[in-house]
Motif scaffolding. Structure first.
Motif, PDB file in Angstrom:
ATOM      1  N   SER A   1     -14.191   8.484   1.175  1.00 21.29           N
ATOM      2  CA  SER A   1     -14.507   7.256   0.445  1.00 21.29           C
ATOM      3  C   SER A   1     -15.824   7.395  -0.307  1.00 21.29           C
ATOM      4  O   SER A   1     -15.947   6.965  -1.461  1.00 21.29           O
ATOM      5  CB  SER A   1     -14.595   6.081   1.423  1.00 21.29           C
ATOM      6  OG  SER A   1     -13.391   5.910   2.117  1.00 21.29           O
ATOM      7  N   VAL A   2     -16.815   7.977   0.341  1.00 18.21           N
ATOM      8  CA  VAL A   2     -18.122   8.196  -0.301  1.00 18.21           C
ATOM      9  C   VAL A   2     -17.953   9.082  -1.528  1.00 18.21           C
ATOM     10  O   VAL A   2     -18.503   8.800  -2.608  1.00 18.21           O
ATOM     11  CB  VAL A   2     -19.112   8.839   0.692  1.00 18.21           C
ATOM     12  CG1 VAL A   2     -20.394   9.274  -0.022  1.00 18.21           C
ATOM     13  CG2 VAL A   2     -19.447   7.870   1.813  1.00 18.21           C
ATOM     14  N   MET A   3     -17.186  10.158  -1.383  1.00 18.41           N
ATOM     15  CA  MET A   3     -16.977  11.086  -2.494  1.00 18.41           C
ATOM     16  C   MET A   3     -16.208  10.422  -3.639  1.00 18.41           C
ATOM     17  O   MET A   3     -16.562  10.580  -4.811  1.00 18.41           O
ATOM     18  CB  MET A   3     -16.230  12.325  -1.987  1.00 18.41           C
ATOM     19  CG  MET A   3     -17.045  13.166  -0.992  1.00 18.41           C
ATOM     20  SD  MET A   3     -16.016  14.327  -0.057  1.00 18.41           S
ATOM     21  CE  MET A   3     -15.452  15.406  -1.380  1.00 18.41           C
ATOM     22  N   ALA A   4     -15.169   9.657  -3.295  1.00 17.47           N
ATOM     23  CA  ALA A   4     -14.375   8.977  -4.327  1.00 17.47           C
ATOM     24  C   ALA A   4     -15.221   7.951  -5.064  1.00 17.47           C
ATOM     25  O   ALA A   4     -15.195   7.872  -6.301  1.00 17.47           O
ATOM     26  CB  ALA A   4     -13.164   8.309  -3.685  1.00 17.47           C
ATOM     27  N   ALA A   5     -15.994   7.176  -4.307  1.00 19.65           N
ATOM     28  CA  ALA A   5     -16.843   6.156  -4.921  1.00 19.65           C
ATOM     29  C   ALA A   5     -17.912   6.791  -5.808  1.00 19.65           C
ATOM     30  O   ALA A   5     -18.236   6.268  -6.882  1.00 19.65           O
ATOM     31  CB  ALA A   5     -17.496   5.297  -3.839  1.00 19.65           C
ATOM     32  N   SER A   6     -18.448   7.925  -5.384  1.00 18.92           N
ATOM     33  CA  SER A   6     -19.468   8.623  -6.173  1.00 18.92           C
ATOM     34  C   SER A   6     -18.883   9.149  -7.480  1.00 18.92           C
ATOM     35  O   SER A   6     -19.509   9.033  -8.539  1.00 18.92           O
ATOM     36  CB  SER A   6     -20.060   9.782  -5.367  1.00 18.92           C
ATOM     37  OG  SER A   6     -20.674   9.321  -4.190  1.00 18.92           O
ATOM     38  N   LEU A   7     -17.686   9.729  -7.401  1.00 15.78           N
ATOM     39  CA  LEU A   7     -17.042  10.249  -8.615  1.00 15.78           C
ATOM     40  C   LEU A   7     -16.721   9.126  -9.607  1.00 15.78           C
ATOM     41  O   LEU A   7     -16.962   9.255 -10.809  1.00 15.78           O
ATOM     42  CB  LEU A   7     -15.750  10.994  -8.247  1.00 15.78           C
ATOM     43  CG  LEU A   7     -15.916  12.405  -7.675  1.00 15.78           C
ATOM     44  CD1 LEU A   7     -14.554  12.975  -7.302  1.00 15.78           C
ATOM     45  CD2 LEU A   7     -16.614  13.323  -8.676  1.00 15.78           C
ATOM     46  N   VAL A   8     -16.186   8.025  -9.096  1.00 16.25           N
ATOM     47  CA  VAL A   8     -15.883   6.885  -9.961  1.00 16.25           C
ATOM     48  C   VAL A   8     -17.170   6.364 -10.597  1.00 16.25           C
ATOM     49  O   VAL A   8     -17.218   6.075 -11.802  1.00 16.25           O
ATOM     50  CB  VAL A   8     -15.190   5.765  -9.161  1.00 16.25           C
ATOM     51  CG1 VAL A   8     -15.067   4.497 -10.008  1.00 16.25           C
ATOM     52  CG2 VAL A   8     -13.806   6.213  -8.707  1.00 16.25           C
ATOM     53  N   GLY A   9     -18.226   6.258  -9.803  1.00 14.57           N
ATOM     54  CA  GLY A   9     -19.506   5.789 -10.325  1.00 14.57           C
ATOM     55  C   GLY A   9     -20.057   6.701 -11.404  1.00 14.57           C
ATOM     56  O   GLY A   9     -20.591   6.230 -12.418  1.00 14.57           O
ATOM     57  N   LEU A  10     -19.924   8.002 -11.203  1.00 17.93           N
ATOM     58  CA  LEU A  10     -20.426   8.971 -12.180  1.00 17.93           C
ATOM     59  C   LEU A  10     -19.637   8.886 -13.490  1.00 17.93           C
ATOM     60  O   LEU A  10     -20.219   8.920 -14.581  1.00 17.93           O
ATOM     61  CB  LEU A  10     -20.332  10.382 -11.588  1.00 17.93           C
ATOM     62  CG  LEU A  10     -21.065  11.501 -12.339  1.00 17.93           C
ATOM     63  CD1 LEU A  10     -22.561  11.229 -12.377  1.00 17.93           C
ATOM     64  CD2 LEU A  10     -20.778  12.843 -11.684  1.00 17.93           C
TER      65      LEU A  10
END
Length: 443
Positions: free
Chosen positions: A176-185
């Motif tokens: 979830s952290v990785m997915a949220a970070s990618l979407v944010g980027l």
């Protein structure tokens, strides 16, 4: 939840976890998927707290607006203990599978309410009220969701692989952290700042809403654990509440064990974007570092879980809490003195390792302390209270500490305090008792 004996606390492995990798991984994926969605939404709220603050809690002071947004986030955690008792009792009476599906249903309503609520300018006071109610509903569901996931994984795990199975609850959070970070980027590069501020922050939440049907599909075919299926009698709500009261020592011990995990997790994920802004390091670098922080935890978790299954739980917990407590303030002081992206990455990766090493052991040790009659409600209640009091308020506490003392190094003080709490809990565990429980079956 009387003082534990091995006979009363053993867990039997489910028939579907006989050691075949394919058979074991399928229920793990089914059960952690909903947990991943839950944590994804919490991460998104933390990542975009500044934008949410101006949308629902507008103020002339950015600090006041941000604190109101973070306190709303924290109030969601306050609903967790209630959810742990109510939904946990439902799960202990009606089955692990039914409890997980109910928690997912309530969680979905909470996510949709925050993603789709109009701004304060559009509907006035109704906007923050709806958002607060949505966070409370989501916190209510999370109170039993996290405990339900851990208990399900523990009950399908072979005794000597329990830490490995239960570590995937935390592992799903890192996805979830990785997915949220990618979407944010991606959004940071595709949208202008004013677009991100006005409506762009809703996109990650709407993406979470879009996958809700998939989560229901995965959980709908989830099998019941053999431990629950073998129960000859299900406890009443009164029995469960009595068990929680009589086992207050076990609950207090579990709460102490949760302290370091929940505070470290909130610090390196939810609070990180706010921390990065206060260090003036740039949002894009922050999202990249957060992605690799989540990846490092995902890699370290199963490795440390294998270690936890081979060595005494108490010993590993003591070593990790000492490392966390002794390193927290010096590392944060080093970062705060002259902030750089490199320093932030080092600190983020170090505490990602601390979180992975600790939670991989702590989760398995906790579930082994709680008797089967009130296992979901007992585990969930201890987890929820600690998360509400310590973890949920961590972003707000850290924002207040750094603002009041004018020092970003104060982040290390809060981490060290909670490491000390968990160290005391680890020392209180009986070494022989934890070793015996570690190899016992859960029944």
């Amino acid at each position: 939840m009387k003082d534990v004996t091995v006979a009363s606390h053993g867990l039997t492995a489910a028939a579907d976890a006989t050691g075949k990798p394919g058979a074991a991984m399928r229920p793990i994926i089914q059960v952690v998927a909903g947990n991943a969605l839950e944590i994804y939404d919490f991460m998104i709220y933390g990542y975009y707290a500044r934008y949410i603050a101006q949308t629902y809690f507008p103020s002339d002071s950015e600090y006041v607006s941000l604190m109101m947004s973070l306190m709303t986030f924290a109030f969601g955690f306050l609903a967790r203990p209630i959810g742990a008792i109510v939904l946990g009792a439902y799960t202990d009476r009606h089955g692990r599978r039914n409890g997980l599906i109910l928690a997912l249903s309530l969680m979905s309503l909470g996510i949709i309410s925050v993603a789709c609520t109009p701004s304060y300018r559009s509907i006035g006071l109704a906007a923050p009220v709806i958002v607060l109610l949505g966070r409370l509903l989501q916190g209510f569901s999370a109170g039993a969701e996290l405990g339900g996931v851990v208990v399900y994984l523990a009950e399908i795990a072979p005794p000597k692989r329990r830490a490995f199975f239960t570590c995937w609850q935390a592992g799903s959070q890192q996805l979830s952290v990785m997915a949220a970070s990618l979407v944010g980027l991606v959004l940071l590069y595709l949208l202008a700042p004013h677009e991100l501020h006005a409506w762009g922050w809703r996109i990650p939440l709407l993406l979470g809403c879009a996958v809700i049907p998939v989560m229901f599909w995965l959980r709908s075919s989830l099998a019941e654990t053999s431990v629950f299926a073998a129960k000859k009698k299900t406890p009443t709500v009164g029995d469960i509440c009595t068990s929680l009261v009589s086992g207050w020592r076990t609950i207090a011990l579990c709460m102490g064990m949760v302290a370091l995990a929940t505070v470290t997790s909130q610090t390196i994920t939810t609070y990180a974007p706010t921390f990065i802004k206060s260090l003036n390091l740039g949002e894009s670098a922050g999202f990249i570092i957060l992605f690799f922080g989540g990846l490092s935890v995902l890699i370290c978790l199963p490795i440390m879980a294998v270690v936890a299954d081979r060595f005494n739980r108490r010993t590993v917990l003591i070593v990790v809490t000492l490392l966390a407590g002794l390193s927290a303030y010096p590392m944060m002081s080093w970062l705060a003195a002259q902030p750089t992206v490199f320093k932030f990455a080092v600190v983020e990766l170090w505490f990602s390792f601390i979180y992975a090493a600790y939670s991989s052991v702590q989760v398995a040790a906790m579930v082994e302390l709680v008797p089967p009659s009130a296992r979901t409600s007992g585990y969930a209640f201890a987890q929820a209270v600690a998360a509400a009091v310590l973890g949920g308020f961590t972003p707000a506490i850290l924002t207040w500490l750094t603002h009041t003392f004018h020092s970003n190094a104060m982040v290390g003080v809060w981490l060290a305090v909670n490491a000390a709490i968990s160290l005391i809990a680890a020392l209180a565990l009986g070494q022989k008792e934890t070793a015996t429980r570690q190899s016992a079956q859960l029944q």
